[in-house]
Every structure is written in C-alpha cells, then in structure tokens.
Motif scaffolding. Structure first.
Motif, PDB file in Angstrom:
ATOM      1  N   ARG A   1       0.831  -1.213   0.000  1.00 41.04           N
ATOM      2  CA  ARG A   1       0.000   0.000   0.000  1.00 41.04           C
ATOM      3  C   ARG A   1       0.863   1.259   0.000  1.00 41.04           C
ATOM      4  O   ARG A   1       0.576   2.232  -0.711  1.00 41.04           O
ATOM      5  N   ASP A   2       1.933   1.251   0.782  1.00 38.65           N
ATOM      6  CA  ASP A   2       2.817   2.421   0.857  1.00 38.65           C
ATOM      7  C   ASP A   2       3.478   2.686  -0.494  1.00 38.65           C
ATOM      8  O   ASP A   2       3.596   3.846  -0.929  1.00 38.65           O
ATOM      9  N   ARG A   3       3.898   1.620  -1.165  1.00 43.67           N
ATOM     10  CA  ARG A   3       4.551   1.779  -2.466  1.00 43.67           C
ATOM     11  C   ARG A   3       3.567   2.281  -3.522  1.00 43.67           C
ATOM     12  O   ARG A   3       3.888   3.167  -4.322  1.00 43.67           O
ATOM     13  N   LEU A   4       2.372   1.712  -3.520  1.00 47.16           N
ATOM     14  CA  LEU A   4       1.382   2.115  -4.521  1.00 47.16           C
ATOM     15  C   LEU A   4       0.897   3.540  -4.303  1.00 47.16           C
ATOM     16  O   LEU A   4       0.469   4.212  -5.245  1.00 47.16           O
ATOM     17  N   ALA A   5       0.979   4.020  -3.054  1.00 47.88           N
ATOM     18  CA  ALA A   5       0.526   5.380  -2.755  1.00 47.88           C
ATOM     19  C   ALA A   5       1.372   6.438  -3.460  1.00 47.88           C
ATOM     20  O   ALA A   5       0.888   7.546  -3.741  1.00 47.88           O
ATOM     21  N   VAL A   6       2.620   6.084  -3.759  1.00 51.33           N
ATOM     22  CA  VAL A   6       3.513   7.054  -4.411  1.00 51.33           C
ATOM     23  C   VAL A   6       3.852   6.649  -5.850  1.00 51.33           C
ATOM     24  O   VAL A   6       4.551   7.377  -6.548  1.00 51.33           O
ATOM     25  N   ARG A   7       3.354   5.520  -6.276  1.00 52.98           N
ATOM     26  CA  ARG A   7       3.666   5.029  -7.618  1.00 52.98           C
ATOM     27  C   ARG A   7       2.735   5.641  -8.655  1.00 52.98           C
ATOM     28  O   ARG A   7       1.555   5.893  -8.381  1.00 52.98           O
ATOM     29  N   ASP A   8       3.269   5.896  -9.832  1.00 47.63           N
ATOM     30  CA  ASP A   8       2.472   6.416 -10.952  1.00 47.63           C
ATOM     31  C   ASP A   8       1.727   7.690 -10.570  1.00 47.63           C
ATOM     32  O   ASP A   8       0.560   7.881 -10.941  1.00 47.63           O
ATOM     33  N   GLY A   9       2.380   8.548  -9.796  1.00 47.61           N
ATOM     34  CA  GLY A   9       1.762   9.810  -9.421  1.00 47.61           C
ATOM     35  C   GLY A   9       0.605   9.668  -8.456  1.00 47.61           C
ATOM     36  O   GLY A   9      -0.262  10.537  -8.387  1.00 47.61           O
ATOM     37  N   GLY A  10       0.590   8.573  -7.693  1.00 50.01           N
ATOM     38  CA  GLY A  10      -0.477   8.370  -6.720  1.00 50.01           C
ATOM     39  C   GLY A  10      -1.832   8.104  -7.358  1.00 50.01           C
ATOM     40  O   GLY A  10      -2.860   8.468  -6.796  1.00 50.01           O
ATOM     41  N   ARG A  11      -1.839   7.412  -8.492  1.00 48.20           N
ATOM     42  CA  ARG A  11      -3.086   7.213  -9.243  1.00 48.20           C
ATOM     43  C   ARG A  11      -3.996   6.159  -8.618  1.00 48.20           C
ATOM     44  O   ARG A  11      -5.176   6.088  -8.941  1.00 48.20           O
ATOM     45  N   TRP A  12      -3.463   5.305  -7.729  1.00 42.55           N
ATOM     46  CA  TRP A  12      -4.255   4.196  -7.210  1.00 42.55           C
ATOM     47  C   TRP A  12      -5.032   4.605  -5.969  1.00 42.55           C
ATOM     48  O   TRP A  12      -4.455   5.011  -4.967  1.00 42.55           O
ATOM     49  N   ASP A  13      -6.360   4.473  -6.014  1.00 44.10           N
ATOM     50  CA  ASP A  13      -7.196   4.820  -4.874  1.00 44.10           C
ATOM     51  C   ASP A  13      -7.331   3.627  -3.925  1.00 44.10           C
ATOM     52  O   ASP A  13      -6.743   2.563  -4.149  1.00 44.10           O
ATOM     53  N   GLN A  14      -8.124   3.793  -2.868  1.00 42.24           N
ATOM     54  CA  GLN A  14      -8.267   2.750  -1.868  1.00 42.24           C
ATOM     55  C   GLN A  14      -8.807   1.447  -2.459  1.00 42.24           C
ATOM     56  O   GLN A  14      -8.330   0.353  -2.149  1.00 42.24           O
ATOM     57  N   ALA A  15      -9.805   1.562  -3.323  1.00 44.51           N
ATOM     58  CA  ALA A  15     -10.388   0.363  -3.926  1.00 44.51           C
ATOM     59  C   ALA A  15      -9.355  -0.388  -4.760  1.00 44.51           C
ATOM     60  O   ALA A  15      -9.314  -1.634  -4.742  1.00 44.51           O
ATOM     61  N   ALA A  16      -8.537   0.344  -5.481  1.00 49.11           N
ATOM     62  CA  ALA A  16      -7.523  -0.291  -6.317  1.00 49.11           C
ATOM     63  C   ALA A  16      -6.468  -0.991  -5.474  1.00 49.11           C
ATOM     64  O   ALA A  16      -6.076  -2.129  -5.768  1.00 49.11           O
ATOM     65  N   THR A  17      -6.011  -0.330  -4.415  1.00 51.49           N
ATOM     66  CA  THR A  17      -4.993  -0.956  -3.571  1.00 51.49           C
ATOM     67  C   THR A  17      -5.556  -2.167  -2.844  1.00 51.49           C
ATOM     68  O   THR A  17      -4.854  -3.164  -2.640  1.00 51.49           O
TER      69      THR A  17
END
Length: 220
Positions: free
Chosen positions: A104-120
């Motif tokens: 979750r921490d990595r995805l929060a900063v990946r790709d400009g933070g494009r991933w929301d809670q549902a995606a993570t």
C-alpha cells in the motif's frame, strides 16, 4: 527456458528483473506490459492472450540459445495452460511478494499516486490469491479459469495436487529487505533454475506434460 517473476503490483518484480539483467549471461529481460495494456475495463482473457505472446517470444529466444526472464502478473497456472508452453525447454516461476502495508505504501507514491483505496485493496486481494495459488493448484482456480480463452489448456494441471513436483513456485518476500538483497535473491534463483535445467533436475523441463503426478517433499 522461460523464467517468470510473478505477483501482484507493488512487490517490485519488474524493478528486480531489470536490476539483475546485467548480471546474467544469456538471459534477456522483458516486462509483460511492454506489448501494451488495454484501457479499463480490461477483458478477462487479455492476460491469457498476452501470456501466449510472451511464451512464443521465449521460444524465439530459445531458438537463439537464450533464456527469457519475464516480469508480470501471470501465475504458474496461466503459464502452464498457454497453448505453446509445452514447446519450451524449461519453465520456472518465482512469486515476488511483499507485506500488504508495504504494498500500500509503495502504490501510494507510484504512478503519481493514481491508485485509490479500492484499487490498492484489489491489489492486496490479488496478492493473497497468488500466495494460495503458489502453494496449491486447487486453491480457487476459478479466479483465472473463468472467462478464459477456449484454447487455454487448463487440464494440464487442474488434477495436480500441492505435492506434485511440477507445481513449484519459489517465493521471494521483499518485505523489510533492501533492494540490493532482493536483487541478489533473484540472481541466485535464476542461476539455480538454469543449473537445474542443465543438469536435468528441473521439474518443468520439456516433457513435463507427460510425467505422472507424484508426491514430493519439495526438497532441493
């Protein structure tokens, strides 16, 4: 042979694959998504079609005496069911995993933070499925089989059990490890699989579809 780094997003599989590229002679590295990813909603069979594309690419490299190290989401079951998979001289799969909070921490900063809670949440759920699939072919096979392409040969492994020596997915957990340590682990795994292939010890060497299922202790 085809060496596959699999797992859900955020574990670091593509980063690790390209980091180890210069350390391995006779190995070419690619990422699954290089051939393009459709816009959402992604068709259920897209990954199956693309897995076959990469298996065929691996066969091209094989004909030139090279192995393919491929990063991507396709698990062992999808690779084995790809129409052309039995033509490969060898197959080995490694699950690159990480703790959910690290993901979750990595995805929060990946790709400009494009991933929301549902995606993570979905990525973490997919990671949990990968863990179950790696342990046992009988764990929720419907997740990858339902809605699949008719040419996918699921019958090659759906009668196997966790004790079948061909059902082997190595695990590298990157949680709390430095990138350098994880790269070393990937290099070691690739080297071991290639040596197993050369010495005739690789369970998924060519002809694996003809071997009878038998239990194993999953030893070295």
């Amino acid at each position: 042979m085809l060496l596959k780094l699999t797992g859900s997003s955020g574990a670091g599989k593509t980063t690790l694959a390209f980091a180890v590229a210069d350390r391995l002679d006779g190995v070419v590295v690619h990422d699954f998504d290089e051939v393009g990813v459709p816009d959402p909603p992604i068709p259920p069979d897209w990954r199956h079609r693309t897995t076959e594309v990469w298996v065929r690419r691996a066969l091209e490299y094989q004909a030139r005496g090279m192995d393919l190290l491929l990063s991507g989401n396709s698990p062992l079951g999808e690779v084995l069911a790809a129409p052309s998979a039995p033509l490969l001289d060898g197959i080995a799969v490694c699950l690159i995993d990480v703790a959910d909070q690290d993901r979750r921490d990595r995805l929060a900063v990946r790709d400009g933070g494009r991933w929301d809670q549902a995606a993570t949440d979905a990525f973490c759920g997919w990671a949990a499925w990968h863990r179950g699939h790696a342990r046992d072919p009988r764990f929720r096979p419907d997740v990858i089989i339902d809605g699949s392409r008719p040419e996918m040969a699921w019958h090659r492994w759906t009668t196997w059990t966790a004790g079948d020596p061909r059902w082997r997915t190595h695990l590298i957990d990157t949680s709390g490890r430095s990138p350098a340590a994880s790269v070393d682990q990937v290099e070691r795994w690739v080297t071991e699989q290639r040596e197993a292939h050369r010495s005739g010890r690789l369970a998924l060497a060519r002809g694996w579809t003809d071997k009878a299922s038998r239990p194993t202790d999953h030893g070295a």
